[in-house]
Scaffold this motif. Structure first.
Motif, PDB file in Angstrom:
ATOM      1  N   GLY A 168      40.645  32.743  34.908  1.00  0.00           N
ATOM      2  CA  GLY A 168      40.575  33.066  36.279  1.00  0.00           C
ATOM      3  C   GLY A 168      39.738  32.087  37.094  1.00  0.00           C
ATOM      4  O   GLY A 168      39.894  30.949  37.128  1.00  0.00           O
ATOM      5  N   THR A 169      38.973  32.863  37.903  1.00  0.00           N
ATOM      6  CA  THR A 169      37.953  31.923  38.907  1.00  0.00           C
ATOM      7  C   THR A 169      36.719  31.815  38.298  1.00  0.00           C
ATOM      8  O   THR A 169      36.156  32.809  37.993  1.00  0.00           O
ATOM      9  CB  THR A 169      38.012  32.662  40.194  1.00  0.00           C
ATOM     10  OG1 THR A 169      39.560  32.554  40.747  1.00  0.00           O
ATOM     11  CG2 THR A 169      37.206  31.843  41.262  1.00  0.00           C
ATOM     12  N   ALA A 170      36.211  30.442  38.613  1.00  0.00           N
ATOM     13  CA  ALA A 170      34.705  30.262  38.032  1.00  0.00           C
ATOM     14  C   ALA A 170      33.988  29.582  39.183  1.00  0.00           C
ATOM     15  O   ALA A 170      34.492  28.931  40.100  1.00  0.00           O
ATOM     16  CB  ALA A 170      34.927  29.323  36.924  1.00  0.00           C
ATOM     17  N   LYS A 193      41.963  42.535  39.847  1.00  0.00           N
ATOM     18  CA  LYS A 193      42.424  42.344  38.213  1.00  0.00           C
ATOM     19  C   LYS A 193      41.308  42.126  37.515  1.00  0.00           C
ATOM     20  O   LYS A 193      40.147  41.496  37.461  1.00  0.00           O
ATOM     21  CB  LYS A 193      43.292  40.944  38.282  1.00  0.00           C
ATOM     22  CG  LYS A 193      44.697  41.093  38.826  1.00  0.00           C
ATOM     23  CD  LYS A 193      45.495  39.781  38.443  1.00  0.00           C
ATOM     24  CE  LYS A 193      47.036  40.095  38.970  1.00  0.00           C
ATOM     25  NZ  LYS A 193      47.889  38.970  38.850  1.00  0.00           N
ATOM     26  N   GLY A 194      41.449  42.761  36.179  1.00  0.00           N
ATOM     27  CA  GLY A 194      40.385  42.812  35.475  1.00  0.00           C
ATOM     28  C   GLY A 194      40.151  41.461  34.522  1.00  0.00           C
ATOM     29  O   GLY A 194      39.082  41.107  34.055  1.00  0.00           O
ATOM     30  N   ALA A 240      40.566  46.220  32.124  1.00  0.00           N
ATOM     31  CA  ALA A 240      41.755  46.540  32.863  1.00  0.00           C
ATOM     32  C   ALA A 240      41.259  46.601  34.344  1.00  0.00           C
ATOM     33  O   ALA A 240      40.268  46.342  34.718  1.00  0.00           O
ATOM     34  CB  ALA A 240      41.939  48.036  32.566  1.00  0.00           C
ATOM     35  N   ASP A 241      42.360  46.472  35.044  1.00  0.00           N
ATOM     36  CA  ASP A 241      42.051  46.362  36.597  1.00  0.00           C
ATOM     37  C   ASP A 241      41.157  47.137  37.183  1.00  0.00           C
ATOM     38  O   ASP A 241      40.945  48.629  36.853  1.00  0.00           O
ATOM     39  CB  ASP A 241      43.453  46.441  37.224  1.00  0.00           C
ATOM     40  CG  ASP A 241      44.458  45.387  37.110  1.00  0.00           C
ATOM     41  OD1 ASP A 241      44.101  44.309  36.263  1.00  0.00           O
ATOM     42  OD2 ASP A 241      45.648  45.502  37.423  1.00  0.00           O
ATOM     43  N   TRP A 242      40.451  46.717  38.074  1.00  0.00           N
ATOM     44  CA  TRP A 242      39.259  47.544  38.865  1.00  0.00           C
ATOM     45  C   TRP A 242      40.130  48.026  40.004  1.00  0.00           C
ATOM     46  O   TRP A 242      40.633  47.448  41.033  1.00  0.00           O
ATOM     47  CB  TRP A 242      38.061  46.797  39.171  1.00  0.00           C
ATOM     48  CG  TRP A 242      37.357  46.055  37.872  1.00  0.00           C
ATOM     49  CD1 TRP A 242      37.634  44.869  37.498  1.00  0.00           C
ATOM     50  CD2 TRP A 242      36.204  46.762  37.341  1.00  0.00           C
ATOM     51  NE1 TRP A 242      36.870  44.847  36.463  1.00  0.00           N
ATOM     52  CE2 TRP A 242      35.963  45.811  36.228  1.00  0.00           C
ATOM     53  CE3 TRP A 242      35.684  48.103  37.605  1.00  0.00           C
ATOM     54  CZ2 TRP A 242      34.796  46.359  35.485  1.00  0.00           C
ATOM     55  CZ3 TRP A 242      34.424  48.401  36.612  1.00  0.00           C
ATOM     56  CH2 TRP A 242      34.157  47.523  35.669  1.00  0.00           C
ATOM     57  N   MET A 284      35.224  35.222  37.940  1.00  0.00           N
ATOM     58  CA  MET A 284      33.988  35.215  38.854  1.00  0.00           C
ATOM     59  C   MET A 284      34.405  35.494  40.411  1.00  0.00           C
ATOM     60  O   MET A 284      35.062  34.415  40.844  1.00  0.00           O
ATOM     61  CB  MET A 284      32.927  34.101  38.705  1.00  0.00           C
ATOM     62  CG  MET A 284      31.669  34.508  39.233  1.00  0.00           C
ATOM     63  SD  MET A 284      30.654  33.173  38.482  1.00  0.00           S
ATOM     64  CE  MET A 284      28.823  33.704  39.216  1.00  0.00           C
ATOM     65  N   LEU A 285      33.969  36.290  41.085  1.00  0.00           N
ATOM     66  CA  LEU A 285      34.443  36.782  42.341  1.00  0.00           C
ATOM     67  C   LEU A 285      33.120  36.809  43.247  1.00  0.00           C
ATOM     68  O   LEU A 285      32.125  37.280  43.122  1.00  0.00           O
ATOM     69  CB  LEU A 285      35.102  37.784  42.635  1.00  0.00           C
ATOM     70  CG  LEU A 285      36.278  38.264  41.768  1.00  0.00           C
ATOM     71  CD1 LEU A 285      36.907  39.716  41.736  1.00  0.00           C
ATOM     72  CD2 LEU A 285      37.490  37.188  41.948  1.00  0.00           C
ATOM     73  N   LYS A 286      33.269  36.034  44.380  1.00  0.00           N
ATOM     74  CA  LYS A 286      32.096  35.760  45.557  1.00  0.00           C
ATOM     75  C   LYS A 286      32.204  37.261  46.538  1.00  0.00           C
ATOM     76  O   LYS A 286      33.264  37.436  46.993  1.00  0.00           O
ATOM     77  CB  LYS A 286      32.206  34.756  46.426  1.00  0.00           C
ATOM     78  CG  LYS A 286      31.005  34.405  47.304  1.00  0.00           C
ATOM     79  CD  LYS A 286      31.083  33.000  47.807  1.00  0.00           C
ATOM     80  CE  LYS A 286      29.739  32.527  48.307  1.00  0.00           C
ATOM     81  NZ  LYS A 286      28.966  33.423  49.211  1.00  0.00           N
TER      82      LYS A 286
END
Length: 234
Positions: free
Chosen positions: A121-123, A159-160, A228-230, A164-166
């Motif tokens: 995903g995202t970093a 999405k689980g 799993a998704d949050w 990394m999300l800001k």
């Protein structure tokens, strides 16, 4: 002026034309004793400056905005010359194939590693001025981002495997629930920065079953991997 004086003056002021004929140059005022009725005039100097009206000065173009700084997804980059210190983001990474590393030297030894991760995903990574090397393998392009950026994230589901999300940009503060996780494969983390050191972790856990996490507005990042998704519940 006597006739003999006139003859002497004319003799001194003869010029030859291209055809060889003699042309007498007569300076009226000087030859006749000066002070006559017509004044001698010097040619007017021509100005090279543009006229006050009519001609327009060339329009100045606004400087182009610099493109966002980017770092390729593969390679070793020396901090300060190949990559500038700052916050960087890489998106769209799959199956934990993206590996990055902050290092204090280029020895390649384990002791030189300041922080590292395998990403799905995202970093987000904050490269510090004191770092010597930034390594990246099989990652999406790293783009410099504004650490003070803010937004209004929409949606109530994350999405689980988002990575990394800001907080305040990619995910809104609130309480989130993830259910049906198996074999402690779900990992979540609340972080105060993106240096990825132990001191940057505010809280974390490996989860089997249901996980409930409250993300506060003071948190900088929320990391989720293998979950799993949050769903936002509050």
């Amino acid at each position: 002026m006597s006739k003999s004086q006139q003859r002497n003056w004319f003799a001194r002021h003869k010029v030859l034309t291209a055809a060889g004929a003699v042309v007498v140059v007569v300076a009226i005022g000087a030859a006749m004793g000066g002070g006559g009725g017509e004044d001698t005039k010097t040619p007017e100097a021509k100005s090279s400056a543009p006229a006050a009206s009519g001609d327009k000065a060339p329009e100045s173009k606004a400087p182009e905005k610099p493109k966002a700084a980017t770092v390729d997804g593969d390679g070793d980059f020396e901090v300060g010359s190949d990559v500038k210190p700052g916050l960087y983001r890489s998106t769209g990474n799959k199956d934990a194939e993206c590996y990055w590393e902050r290092a204090k030297d280029a020895s390649g030894e384990v002791d030189s590693i300041l922080a590292n991760d395998n990403v799905t995903g995202t970093a987000y990574v904050e490269i510090k001025a004191s770092d010597k090397l930034f390594k990246s393998t099989s990652c999406g392009t790293w783009e410099a981002v504004d650490p003070k950026a803010a937004g209004t994230p929409s949606g109530t589901t994350v999405k689980g495997s988002a990575g990394m999300l800001k907080v305040g940009v990619d995910i809104a503060p609130g309480t989130y629930k993830s259910t049906g996780n198996k074999d402690a494969e779900c990992y979540w983390e609340r972080a105060k920065d993106a240096t990825h050191g132990v001191d940057s972790i505010l809280a974390n856990d490996n989860v089997t079953g249901t996980a409930v996490v409250k993300i506060t507005a003071k948190d900088a990042y929320f990391k989720t991997a293998g979950c799993a998704d949050w769903t936002k519940t509050g």
